[in-house]
Design an enzyme around this catalytic site. Structure first.
Site, PDB file in Angstrom:
ATOM      1  N   GLU A 171       0.808  -1.214   0.000  1.00 41.12           N
ATOM      2  CA  GLU A 171       0.000   0.000   0.000  1.00 41.12           C
ATOM      3  C   GLU A 171       0.849   1.275   0.000  1.00 41.12           C
ATOM      4  O   GLU A 171       0.368   2.361   0.336  1.00 41.12           O
ATOM      5  CB  GLU A 171      -0.944   0.016   1.218  1.00 41.12           C
ATOM      6  CG  GLU A 171      -1.809  -1.208   1.387  1.00 41.12           C
ATOM      7  CD  GLU A 171      -2.887  -1.361   0.310  1.00 41.12           C
ATOM      8  OE1 GLU A 171      -2.823  -0.658  -0.704  1.00 41.12           O
ATOM      9  OE2 GLU A 171      -3.790  -2.198   0.514  1.00 41.12           O
TER      10      GLU A 171
ATOM     11  N   TYR B 166     -15.547  14.567  18.950  1.00 37.37           N
ATOM     12  CA  TYR B 166     -14.145  14.169  18.915  1.00 37.37           C
ATOM     13  C   TYR B 166     -13.659  13.740  17.537  1.00 37.37           C
ATOM     14  O   TYR B 166     -12.532  14.047  17.135  1.00 37.37           O
ATOM     15  CB  TYR B 166     -13.894  13.094  19.971  1.00 37.37           C
ATOM     16  CG  TYR B 166     -14.308  13.599  21.329  1.00 37.37           C
ATOM     17  CD1 TYR B 166     -13.582  14.605  21.953  1.00 37.37           C
ATOM     18  CD2 TYR B 166     -15.467  13.135  21.938  1.00 37.37           C
ATOM     19  CE1 TYR B 166     -13.987  15.127  23.167  1.00 37.37           C
ATOM     20  CE2 TYR B 166     -15.891  13.653  23.149  1.00 37.37           C
ATOM     21  CZ  TYR B 166     -15.137  14.651  23.765  1.00 37.37           C
ATOM     22  OH  TYR B 166     -15.561  15.174  24.948  1.00 37.37           O
TER      23      TYR B 166
END
Length: 216
Positions: free
Chosen positions: A75, A121
């Site tokens: 990746e 958050y």
């Protein structure tokens, strides 16, 4: 201990913490961080977050040439795309975390703002998360898709695959991706229960108060 040695140890410590708490299993997931000289340390291909060896991390120089360690994760195009488009990125983490993957499979998932506004958050740590379509693992097109965002997002969700988050450093990136998974878990737990979400006014107050990058 040199700064690079300390970074190697930190990468492995945080990766093991993610693995031990079930946020990515087997040999899934990958992690990278900028070195003080502008290079990269990257988790090798086929390795487990629970058993990374600081001495065997893939080491790239500032020209992105592999100079030491094992072969890197497949990746790499995903990681390099974030570093190339976000000058503030000091680390990138990719997991196969269960609840975020489950949420990505839902037919009503929002491609432009993947996480529902359940708590402040995720907004504070991630901004808007872009849901990208499914790609074959390792497909360089994932990197192209990230480049297409022109550095406007710190996090993306790969549909049916897993989240990817860039942070100022490796600890910030790990904290943010944990918040992404926690929010996805809340979304799945409350799915169909009509939870009270933050209003658009609430979201804007969070964005303003905490100086969040909020791509509109």
């Amino acid at each position: 201990m040199t700064p690079e040695s300390a970074l190697r140890e930190q990468i492995c410590l945080l990766a093991k913490s993610l693995f031990d708490r079930g946020l990515t299993g087997g040999s899934t997931g990958n992690i990278s961080a900028r070195t003080p000289d502008g290079g990269l340390l990257v988790s090798p291909t086929g390795t487990s977050f629970g058993r990374l060896d600081p001495c065997r991390l893939s080491r790239f120089d500032a020209r992105r040439q592999l100079i030491d360690g094992d072969q890197p994760t497949k990746e790499m195009p995903l990681h390099t795309a974030f570093y190339e488009t976000r000058s503030t990125a000091g680390a990138v983490v990719h997991l196969h975390s269960c609840h975020s993957v489950a949420l990505s499979m839902m037919p009503d998932a929002n491609p432009d703002n993947f996480l529902p506004p359940l708590t402040p958050y995720a907004i504070m740590k991630l901004g808007k998360v872009k849901l990208l379509p499914f790609f074959l693992p390792g497909d360089p097109a994932m990197g192209d898709a990230v480049r297409g965002l022109a550095g406007k997002r710190t996090a993306v969700m790969l549909a049916n695959h897993g989240p990817v988050v860039a942070g100022a450093d490796v600890e910030a990136a790990c904290n943010a991706i944990e918040e992404l998974e926690d929010t996805a878990r809340l979304a799945m737990l409350t799915r169909g229960l009509s939870p009270r979400m933050l209003s658009s006014e609430d979201v804007q107050r969070v964005v303003t108060k905490f100086n969040v990058e909020w791509d509109t």
